[in-house]
Design an enzyme around this catalytic site. Structure first.
Site, PDB file in Angstrom:
ATOM      1  N   ARG A 109     100.288 110.195   9.541  1.00  0.00           N
ATOM      2  CA  ARG A 109      99.158 111.127   9.606  1.00  0.00           C
ATOM      3  C   ARG A 109      99.290 112.335   8.665  1.00  0.00           C
ATOM      4  O   ARG A 109      98.811 113.426   8.982  1.00  0.00           O
ATOM      5  CB  ARG A 109      98.934 111.616  11.050  1.00  0.00           C
TER       6      ARG A 109
ATOM      7  N   SER B 176      91.605 112.199  17.827  1.00  0.00           N
ATOM      8  CA  SER B 176      92.884 112.451  18.509  1.00  0.00           C
ATOM      9  C   SER B 176      93.344 113.882  18.247  1.00  0.00           C
ATOM     10  O   SER B 176      93.362 114.337  17.107  1.00  0.00           O
ATOM     11  CB  SER B 176      93.952 111.476  18.012  1.00  0.00           C
TER      12      SER B 176
ATOM     13  N   GLU C  23      97.538 116.936  15.840  1.00  0.00           N
ATOM     14  CA  GLU C  23      97.094 116.175  14.687  1.00  0.00           C
ATOM     15  C   GLU C  23      95.841 116.827  14.107  1.00  0.00           C
ATOM     16  O   GLU C  23      95.646 116.862  12.902  1.00  0.00           O
ATOM     17  CB  GLU C  23      96.796 114.726  15.097  1.00  0.00           C
TER      18      GLU C  23
END
Length: 302
Positions: A174, A225, A295
């Site tokens: 990520r 998320s 995130e």
């Protein structure tokens, strides 16, 4: 700022606004005003924008479709550059896909699957732009952008544009070099896809879409998320096991469907969301001695 705004408008680069509410441009429907909001109508317009901002020493922030983003209630200082309709061209040649940073990722995955090419099935439910997906190495269902990207054309803060190959993008879970070392805007990306069976590709796409519909709250304003998975653990499972599903602070609520999503129930502020994020972090750490990190990008005035 007024003189700079007038200069930008004189350049005919696209949309230029003062004090534009960023809640209008984020999937969470949260965010205060941008001092200057710019949506370039072309790559050339983007370059001219950057040159003028650099000359005037104005800080800038780039956004795409506003997913994976939480903008401060007080907005963002300087200029906000939105990559949208002016940077959304797409060209497919024998498995090599060249696409603009403003192209919606879900639409791209759908278009490619209909042409019988495989590689972007994982992206069928990721509600962002190509540029944002490359920037954060977006992924799902066991794959991510790093698996298919060959190179990316990046506009850097000094106004220079440069191709970075896969190795130079320095992808990891990520994240990419654009977050860690070399901030820049993804103007274009080139992906390497493989030709396959249209029916099998479509079935995989549909399976991924169905999974998201039944497990994630994409009908409610959310940013995707919130936390990175602290592998081998999963953030959502830890949050749910800690009894936080449905927990609210102000208008922000941990989703009843999935513990790693925070939804805006109608009047949430960024302050509410940040408070809920910190509460989830503290609770999971107290119960399981596991640190979960965000995130979602939290940006704007403190």
């Amino acid at each position: 700022m007024t003189e700079l705004i007038n200069q930008l408008k004189d350049l005919n680069i696209g949309i230029v606004k003062e004090g534009e509410p960023l809640a209008n441009h984020t999937t969470m429907k949260i965010g205060g005003p941008a001092d200057i909001f710019i949506e370039p109508s072309s790559v050339e317009g983007l370059q001219k924008t950057m040159e003028l901002l650099v000359d005037n020493q104005v800080e800038w922030t780039a956004i795409g479709r506003g997913s994976n983003l939480l903008v401060s209630d007080d907005g963002i200082a300087g200029a906000v550059i939105k990559l949208g309709r002016g940077l959304n061209e797409m060209e497919l040649d024998d498995g090599q896909l060249r696409v603009g940073g403003g192209y919606p990722l879900v639409a791209l995955a759908t278009q490619i699957s209909r042409k019988g090419f495989s590689g972007l099935e994982f992206a069928s439910g990721i509600p962002g732009s190509v540029g944002g997906a490359v920037y954060m190495n977006a992924g799902a269902h066991g794959s991510d952008i790093s698996k298919v990207l060959t190179k990316a054309y990046i506009l850097f803060p000094n106004g220079k544009m440069e191709w970075l190959d896969h190795e130079e993008m320095d992808f990891s879970y990520r994240t990419s070099v654009l977050q860690k070392k070399r901030p820049g805007i993804v103007v274009e990306a080139i992906f390497k896809l493989t030709e396959g069976d249209k029916d099998l590709i479509s079935a995989e796409m549909q399976k991924n879409k169905d999974y998201r519909k039944t497990t994630q709250p994409y009908n409610s304003p959310c940013a995707g998320s919130i936390f990175r998975n602290p592998l081998p653990e999963y953030a959502g499972q830890l949050i749910e096991s800690a009894g936080l599903k449905g927990h609210s602070i102000g208008g922000a609520q941990i989703s009843e469907m999935h513990g790693n999503f925070i939804v805006n129930t109608g009047n949430a502020t960024a302050t509410d969301v940040v408070a809920l994020i910190e509460h989830a972090k503290d609770t999971v750490f107290a119960k399981y001695d596991v640190k979960i990190e965000t995130e979602v990008e939290i940006i704007g005035r403190k």
